[in-house]
Design an enzyme around this catalytic site. Structure first.
Site, PDB file in Angstrom:
ATOM      1  N   ASN A  85       0.827  -1.211   0.000  1.00  0.00           N
ATOM      2  CA  ASN A  85       0.000   0.000   0.000  1.00  0.00           C
ATOM      3  C   ASN A  85       0.863   1.264   0.000  1.00  0.00           C
ATOM      4  O   ASN A  85       1.844   1.332   0.744  1.00  0.00           O
ATOM      5  CB  ASN A  85      -0.890   0.013   1.243  1.00  0.00           C
ATOM      6  N   GLN A  92      -2.297   2.637   3.388  1.00  0.00           N
ATOM      7  CA  GLN A  92      -1.012   2.596   4.112  1.00  0.00           C
ATOM      8  C   GLN A  92      -1.187   3.238   5.487  1.00  0.00           C
ATOM      9  O   GLN A  92      -1.726   4.344   5.606  1.00  0.00           O
ATOM     10  CB  GLN A  92       0.069   3.343   3.317  1.00  0.00           C
ATOM     11  N   HIS A  98       6.766  -1.357   2.950  1.00  0.00           N
ATOM     12  CA  HIS A  98       6.711  -2.783   3.329  1.00  0.00           C
ATOM     13  C   HIS A  98       5.804  -3.520   2.369  1.00  0.00           C
ATOM     14  O   HIS A  98       4.933  -2.916   1.725  1.00  0.00           O
ATOM     15  CB  HIS A  98       6.222  -2.948   4.774  1.00  0.00           C
ATOM     16  N   HIS A 100       3.248  -6.918   2.202  1.00  0.00           N
ATOM     17  CA  HIS A 100       2.532  -7.944   2.955  1.00  0.00           C
ATOM     18  C   HIS A 100       2.573  -9.258   2.182  1.00  0.00           C
ATOM     19  O   HIS A 100       2.285  -9.283   0.985  1.00  0.00           O
ATOM     20  CB  HIS A 100       1.046  -7.582   3.086  1.00  0.00           C
TER      21      HIS A 100
HETATM   22  P1  5GP Z   1      -0.165  -0.986   5.955  1.00  0.00           P
HETATM   23  O1  5GP Z   1      -1.628  -0.757   6.264  1.00  0.00           O
HETATM   24  O2  5GP Z   1       0.653   0.237   6.261  1.00  0.00           O
HETATM   25  O3  5GP Z   1       0.074  -1.540   4.600  1.00  0.00           O
HETATM   26  O4  5GP Z   1       0.269  -2.142   6.941  1.00  0.00           O
HETATM   27  C1  5GP Z   1       0.831  -1.961   8.189  1.00  0.00           C
HETATM   28  C2  5GP Z   1       0.847  -3.315   8.840  1.00  0.00           C
HETATM   29  O5  5GP Z   1       1.800  -3.289   9.886  1.00  0.00           O
HETATM   30  C3  5GP Z   1      -0.485  -3.737   9.456  1.00  0.00           C
HETATM   31  O6  5GP Z   1      -0.876  -4.996   8.914  1.00  0.00           O
HETATM   32  C4  5GP Z   1      -0.193  -3.810  10.941  1.00  0.00           C
HETATM   33  O7  5GP Z   1      -0.874  -4.870  11.569  1.00  0.00           O
HETATM   34  C5  5GP Z   1       1.303  -4.007  10.973  1.00  0.00           C
HETATM   35  N1  5GP Z   1       1.976  -3.447  12.133  1.00  0.00           N
HETATM   36  C6  5GP Z   1       1.833  -2.183  12.605  1.00  0.00           C
HETATM   37  N2  5GP Z   1       2.641  -1.992  13.672  1.00  0.00           N
HETATM   38  C7  5GP Z   1       3.318  -3.157  13.861  1.00  0.00           C
HETATM   39  C8  5GP Z   1       4.280  -3.578  14.814  1.00  0.00           C
HETATM   40  O8  5GP Z   1       4.694  -2.832  15.713  1.00  0.00           O
HETATM   41  N3  5GP Z   1       4.748  -4.846  14.706  1.00  0.00           N
HETATM   42  C9  5GP Z   1       4.310  -5.703  13.717  1.00  0.00           C
HETATM   43  N4  5GP Z   1       4.838  -6.940  13.698  1.00  0.00           N
HETATM   44  N5  5GP Z   1       3.396  -5.335  12.796  1.00  0.00           N
HETATM   45  C10 5GP Z   1       2.898  -4.083  12.873  1.00  0.00           C
END
Ligand code: 5GP
Ligand code: ZN
Length: 132
Positions: A85, A92, A98, A100
């Site tokens: 994202n 995001q 990152h 997934h």
């Molecule tokens: P985004 O929505 O930015 O693509 O995804 C962020 C992801 O990071 C989410 O799936 C969330 O659960 C994960 N996440 C956020 N903070 C942490 C953390 O401190 N540790 C881990 N292992 N995952 C995290």
């Protein structure tokens, strides 16, 4: 800069690490969408895809491929979504690039989707002139 994924990727904050090398750390997502949901984090900070260096960009996909193979074998999933994202509007929430890796199982509750519409000739012409 106070970036949680910089700290996790570089080992300042402990994480459930599945893989690590000089450029990346792969960790389990703390709020998984499915069993084995993992995140590929570069150690070098880039906010999103637009900011990635050439080297990180090319190695990221090689690593995603290798992790996908390893996870599919070990978890016995039937498929896997690679999701990435960029920007709040795209979902995001952590502004350190990152990817997934979301293993897929029959009957799981994962939703990665959109409602498709028909590409008209007018849209096609406009897009081709803007993007080609
Ligand atoms: P985004 O929505 O930015 O693509 O995804 C962020 C992801 O990071 C989410 O799936 C969330 O659960 C994960 N996440 C956020 N903070 C942490 C953390 O401190 N540790 C881990 N292992 N995952 C995290
Ligand atoms: Zn960062």
């Amino acid at each position: 800069m106070d970036c949680i994924f910089c700290k996790i990727a570089n080992g300042e904050i402990p994480s459930a690490t599945l893989y690590e090398d000089d450029m990346f750390r792969v960790i389990l997502d703390v709020n998984p969408a499915s069993k084995g949901h993992a995140l590929i984090l570069p150690k070098e900070h880039a906010k999103d895809l637009y900011e990635l260096s050439d080297e990180t960009a090319s190695r990221a996909l090689t690593l995603a491929r290798d992790m996908a193979a390893k996870m599919t074998d070990a978890l016995d999933c039937e498929g896997l979504n690679l999701v990435q994202n960029n920007g709040e509007i795209a979902g995001q929430t952590v502004f350190h690039f990152h990817m997934h890796l979301i293993p897929r199982y029959r009957g799981d509750t994962v939703k990665v989707g959109w409602k498709p519409y028909r590409l008209t000739d007018e849209m096609k012409t406009e897009l081709l002139s803007a993007l080609k």
